[in-house]
Design an enzyme around this catalytic site. Structure first.
Site, PDB file in Angstrom:
ATOM      1  CG  HIS A  21       4.356  -1.988   5.487  1.00 10.83           C
ATOM      2  ND1 HIS A  21       4.340  -0.625   5.669  1.00 10.83           N
ATOM      3  CD2 HIS A  21       3.055  -2.365   5.387  1.00 10.83           C
ATOM      4  CE1 HIS A  21       3.090  -0.189   5.688  1.00 10.83           C
ATOM      5  NE2 HIS A  21       2.288  -1.232   5.504  1.00 10.83           N
ATOM      6  N   GLY A  54      -4.571   3.212   1.401  1.00 13.34           N
ATOM      7  CA  GLY A  54      -4.784   2.707   2.754  1.00 13.34           C
ATOM      8  C   GLY A  54      -3.517   2.493   3.551  1.00 13.34           C
ATOM      9  CG  ASN A  96      -1.902  -1.154   1.200  1.00 15.79           C
ATOM     10  OD1 ASN A  96      -2.438  -1.485   0.146  1.00 15.79           O
ATOM     11  ND2 ASN A  96      -2.144  -1.779   2.340  1.00 15.79           N
TER      12      ASN A  96
HETATM   13  P1  AMP Z   1      -0.748  -0.703   5.845  1.00  8.04           P
HETATM   14  O1  AMP Z   1      -2.214  -0.458   6.007  1.00  8.04           O
HETATM   15  O2  AMP Z   1      -0.371  -1.251   4.500  1.00  8.04           O
HETATM   16  O3  AMP Z   1       0.078   0.501   6.222  1.00  8.04           O
HETATM   17  O4  AMP Z   1      -0.397  -1.881   6.841  1.00  8.04           O
HETATM   18  C1  AMP Z   1       0.066  -1.720   8.139  1.00  8.04           C
HETATM   19  C2  AMP Z   1      -0.010  -3.058   8.793  1.00  8.04           C
HETATM   20  O5  AMP Z   1       0.772  -3.030   9.980  1.00  8.04           O
HETATM   21  C3  AMP Z   1      -1.439  -3.475   9.223  1.00  8.04           C
HETATM   22  O6  AMP Z   1      -1.768  -4.703   8.556  1.00  8.04           O
HETATM   23  C4  AMP Z   1      -1.318  -3.653  10.726  1.00  8.04           C
HETATM   24  O7  AMP Z   1      -2.095  -4.718  11.223  1.00  8.04           O
HETATM   25  C5  AMP Z   1       0.169  -3.889  10.908  1.00  8.04           C
HETATM   26  N1  AMP Z   1       0.702  -3.545  12.214  1.00  8.04           N
HETATM   27  C6  AMP Z   1       0.494  -2.401  12.917  1.00  8.04           C
HETATM   28  N2  AMP Z   1       1.177  -2.428  14.075  1.00  8.04           N
HETATM   29  C7  AMP Z   1       1.833  -3.617  14.104  1.00  8.04           C
HETATM   30  C8  AMP Z   1       2.706  -4.233  15.043  1.00  8.04           C
HETATM   31  N3  AMP Z   1       3.061  -3.641  16.196  1.00  8.04           N
HETATM   32  N4  AMP Z   1       3.205  -5.469  14.755  1.00  8.04           N
HETATM   33  C9  AMP Z   1       2.858  -6.080  13.603  1.00  8.04           C
HETATM   34  N5  AMP Z   1       2.039  -5.542  12.673  1.00  8.04           N
HETATM   35  C10 AMP Z   1       1.534  -4.328  12.922  1.00  8.04           C
END
Ligand code: AMP
Length: 113
Positions: A99, A92, A86
């Site tokens: 990542h 989103g 994303n």
């Molecule tokens: P995005 O919406 O592509 O920015 O994805 C961010 C992702 O990070 C989401 O799927 C969250 O569930 C994940 N996330 C947020 N905080 C953590 C955390 N502390 N450890 C692992 N995943 C996380």
């Protein structure tokens, strides 16, 4: 970057379930999985998103993608998997450290919605 969640996970300052590490990437399980396998692959270098990675050094993005395929193999996703990056608010993106989501273990339909 001082205040970045994924920098802190990569540095071991915030706990996460680490799946694998390379010299340039860290892979860990998403805290809110949307698929039976849901792993995030991040570069150890802080870049906000894919566009910034490509501007700074395309090798950052290449390493992340390469590691996604390796994680998929390690997780036994031979039947298929999806990689999602994303980029920006309309897509989103909520965490502003590049990542890639590696998703597998169930059918993923297209278009994704
Ligand atoms: P995005 O919406 O592509 O920015 O994805 C961010 C992702 O990070 C989401 O799927 C969250 O569930 C994940 N996330 C947020 N905080 C953590 C955390 N502390 N450890 C692992 N995943 C996380």
């Amino acid at each position: 970057m001082n205040d970045c969640l994924f920098c802190k996970i990569a540095a071991g300052e915030i706990p996460a379930t680490i799946v694998d590490r390379t010299e340039t990437t860290v892979a860990f399980r998403d805290v809110a999985p949307v698929s039976p396998t849901h792993v995030l692959v991040v570069p150890t270098t802080h870049v906000a998103n894919l566009d910034e990675a490509l501007a700074v050094d395309p090798a950052i993005a290449a390493d992340v993608i390469t590691q996604c395929a390796r994680v998929a193999e390690m997780e036994g996703l031979a039947d298929g998997y999806r990689v999602v990056i994303n980029t920006g608010s309309l897509a989103g993106q909520t965490v502003h450290h590049l990542h890639a989501h590696v998703l597998g273990g169930r059918a993923h339909h297209w278009p994704p919605g």
